[in-house]
Design a protein around this motif. Structure first.
Motif, PDB file in Angstrom:
ATOM      1  N   PRO A  60       0.813  -1.221   0.000  1.00  0.00           N
ATOM      2  CA  PRO A  60       0.000   0.000   0.000  1.00  0.00           C
ATOM      3  C   PRO A  60       0.849   1.274   0.000  1.00  0.00           C
ATOM      4  O   PRO A  60       0.495   2.261  -0.641  1.00  0.00           O
ATOM      5  CB  PRO A  60      -0.815  -0.127   1.288  1.00  0.00           C
ATOM      6  N   LEU A  61       1.983   1.257   0.709  1.00  0.00           N
ATOM      7  CA  LEU A  61       2.880   2.419   0.708  1.00  0.00           C
ATOM      8  C   LEU A  61       3.478   2.646  -0.672  1.00  0.00           C
ATOM      9  O   LEU A  61       3.576   3.785  -1.147  1.00  0.00           O
ATOM     10  CB  LEU A  61       3.998   2.219   1.728  1.00  0.00           C
ATOM     11  N   ARG A  62       3.865   1.561  -1.329  1.00  0.00           N
ATOM     12  CA  ARG A  62       4.424   1.672  -2.676  1.00  0.00           C
ATOM     13  C   ARG A  62       3.385   2.261  -3.638  1.00  0.00           C
ATOM     14  O   ARG A  62       3.701   3.128  -4.461  1.00  0.00           O
ATOM     15  CB  ARG A  62       4.877   0.296  -3.160  1.00  0.00           C
ATOM     16  N   ALA A  63       2.155   1.794  -3.503  1.00  0.00           N
ATOM     17  CA  ALA A  63       1.096   2.288  -4.381  1.00  0.00           C
ATOM     18  C   ALA A  63       0.774   3.758  -4.102  1.00  0.00           C
ATOM     19  O   ALA A  63       0.464   4.519  -5.022  1.00  0.00           O
ATOM     20  CB  ALA A  63      -0.153   1.427  -4.210  1.00  0.00           C
ATOM     21  N   LEU A  64       0.853   4.156  -2.843  1.00  0.00           N
ATOM     22  CA  LEU A  64       0.471   5.509  -2.463  1.00  0.00           C
ATOM     23  C   LEU A  64       1.551   6.533  -2.775  1.00  0.00           C
ATOM     24  O   LEU A  64       1.255   7.645  -3.245  1.00  0.00           O
ATOM     25  CB  LEU A  64       0.144   5.539  -0.959  1.00  0.00           C
ATOM     26  N   PHE A  65       2.829   6.152  -2.553  1.00  0.00           N
ATOM     27  CA  PHE A  65       3.915   7.133  -2.669  1.00  0.00           C
ATOM     28  C   PHE A  65       4.875   6.867  -3.829  1.00  0.00           C
ATOM     29  O   PHE A  65       5.574   7.778  -4.261  1.00  0.00           O
ATOM     30  CB  PHE A  65       4.713   7.185  -1.362  1.00  0.00           C
ATOM     31  N   GLY A  66       4.950   5.629  -4.281  1.00  0.00           N
ATOM     32  CA  GLY A  66       5.895   5.303  -5.342  1.00  0.00           C
ATOM     33  C   GLY A  66       7.115   4.570  -4.821  1.00  0.00           C
ATOM     34  O   GLY A  66       7.294   4.373  -3.615  1.00  0.00           O
ATOM     35  N   GLU A  67       7.982   4.195  -5.748  1.00  0.00           N
ATOM     36  CA  GLU A  67       9.139   3.374  -5.410  1.00  0.00           C
ATOM     37  C   GLU A  67      10.114   4.066  -4.457  1.00  0.00           C
ATOM     38  O   GLU A  67      10.825   3.395  -3.710  1.00  0.00           O
ATOM     39  CB  GLU A  67       9.881   2.966  -6.686  1.00  0.00           C
ATOM     40  N   TRP A  68      10.174   5.396  -4.468  1.00  0.00           N
ATOM     41  CA  TRP A  68      11.137   6.109  -3.626  1.00  0.00           C
ATOM     42  C   TRP A  68      10.899   5.838  -2.145  1.00  0.00           C
ATOM     43  O   TRP A  68      11.823   5.966  -1.327  1.00  0.00           O
ATOM     44  CB  TRP A  68      11.077   7.619  -3.879  1.00  0.00           C
ATOM     45  N   ALA A  69       9.667   5.453  -1.796  1.00  0.00           N
ATOM     46  CA  ALA A  69       9.329   5.258  -0.391  1.00  0.00           C
ATOM     47  C   ALA A  69       9.827   3.929   0.165  1.00  0.00           C
ATOM     48  O   ALA A  69       9.798   3.727   1.383  1.00  0.00           O
ATOM     49  CB  ALA A  69       7.814   5.356  -0.201  1.00  0.00           C
ATOM     50  N   ILE A  70      10.280   3.029  -0.714  1.00  0.00           N
ATOM     51  CA  ILE A  70      10.712   1.692  -0.292  1.00  0.00           C
ATOM     52  C   ILE A  70      12.210   1.575  -0.520  1.00  0.00           C
ATOM     53  O   ILE A  70      12.708   1.877  -1.611  1.00  0.00           O
ATOM     54  CB  ILE A  70       9.963   0.592  -1.076  1.00  0.00           C
ATOM     55  N   ASP A  71      12.944   1.125   0.496  1.00  0.00           N
ATOM     56  CA  ASP A  71      14.396   1.052   0.344  1.00  0.00           C
ATOM     57  C   ASP A  71      14.819  -0.222  -0.379  1.00  0.00           C
ATOM     58  O   ASP A  71      13.977  -1.063  -0.739  1.00  0.00           O
ATOM     59  CB  ASP A  71      15.100   1.193   1.704  1.00  0.00           C
TER      60      ASP A  71
END
Length: 223
Positions: A60-71
């Protein structure tokens, strides 16, 4: 210090909200309370689990913010997200809108399964949220001066004083937390580990004495 030696075997009724500013020592206090027989539910630990690699919040975080939010390891990039939400109030609202319901559901599950002398909910932004006063019987603040907070956080995380100050600026002021407190455990720069343990044990004993008294006993109205 309480002399109770029996193992808790029923769901605890007395509910304590434990809070304090960053670097105040909430986790150390919570760990000591758990060792004394309290059921501890840590909202920060729940949030970390949700945002760890494979955690329920990652996609859900990836979908909401994009790839930059995931390390690169598949977890929430906490440093990048911290920078974003401090600069962008809307991003902060979106993050909270995603995580808070997930954290709340996990807290409820853990509370329903809790077995201990009483339940401690560790909530860093308890006073700021405005939602916890009605959920707990008492609020306990781990109190610390700001200079000590900045020094502790810098030592453990490597954050600069300015970065720590930005975190402090979005938390309640010290006097606001103390005004909301029913109980206070002092853990300032002059507090030794032995003194902190003594203060935690003394507070535990006071809560043990309250467990069977109205309005904290089962069957009495919520405080």
């Amino acid at each position: 210090m309480t002399t109770d030696t029996a193992t808790p075997s029923t769901r605890p009724w007395l509910r304590i909200g434990l809070t304090g500013g960053i670097g105040s020592g909430k986790t150390r206090v919570a760990d000591q309370l758990a060792a004394l027989g309290a059921s501890v539910i840590d909202t920060d630990a729940i949030a970390h689990a949700l945002t760890a690699p494979g955690g329920a919040a990652i996609e859900p975080l990836r979908a909401l913010f994009g790839e930059w939010a995931i390390d690169a390891g598949g977890a929430l990039d906490r440093a990048a997200m911290r920078e974003r939400v401090f600069r962008d109030a809307e991003a902060r609202r979106r993050l909270e809108g995603l995580l808070h319901p997930m954290i709340g559901a996990a807290v409820q599950r853990e509370a329903e399964a809790a077995l201990g002398w009483y339940t401690v909910f560790v909530v860093p932004l308890l006073v700021e949220s405005g939602r916890w006063r009605e959920r707990v019987h008492r609020i306990c603040v781990v109190d610390c001066d700001e200079a000590t907070q900045i020094a502790r956080v810098g030592q453990r995380s490597g954050l600069t004083p300015d970065a720590v100050q930005r975190i402090l600026d979005v938390q309640a002021f010290r006097d606001e937390r103390l005004a909301a407190a029913d109980d206070v455990i002092v853990n300032d720069g002059q507090t030794t580990p032995e003194q902190l343990s003594e203060r935690v044990a003394a507070q535990h004993a006071r809560w043990m004495a309250l467990r069977d008294q109205p309005p904290y006993a089962p069957g009495t109205p919520h405080a």
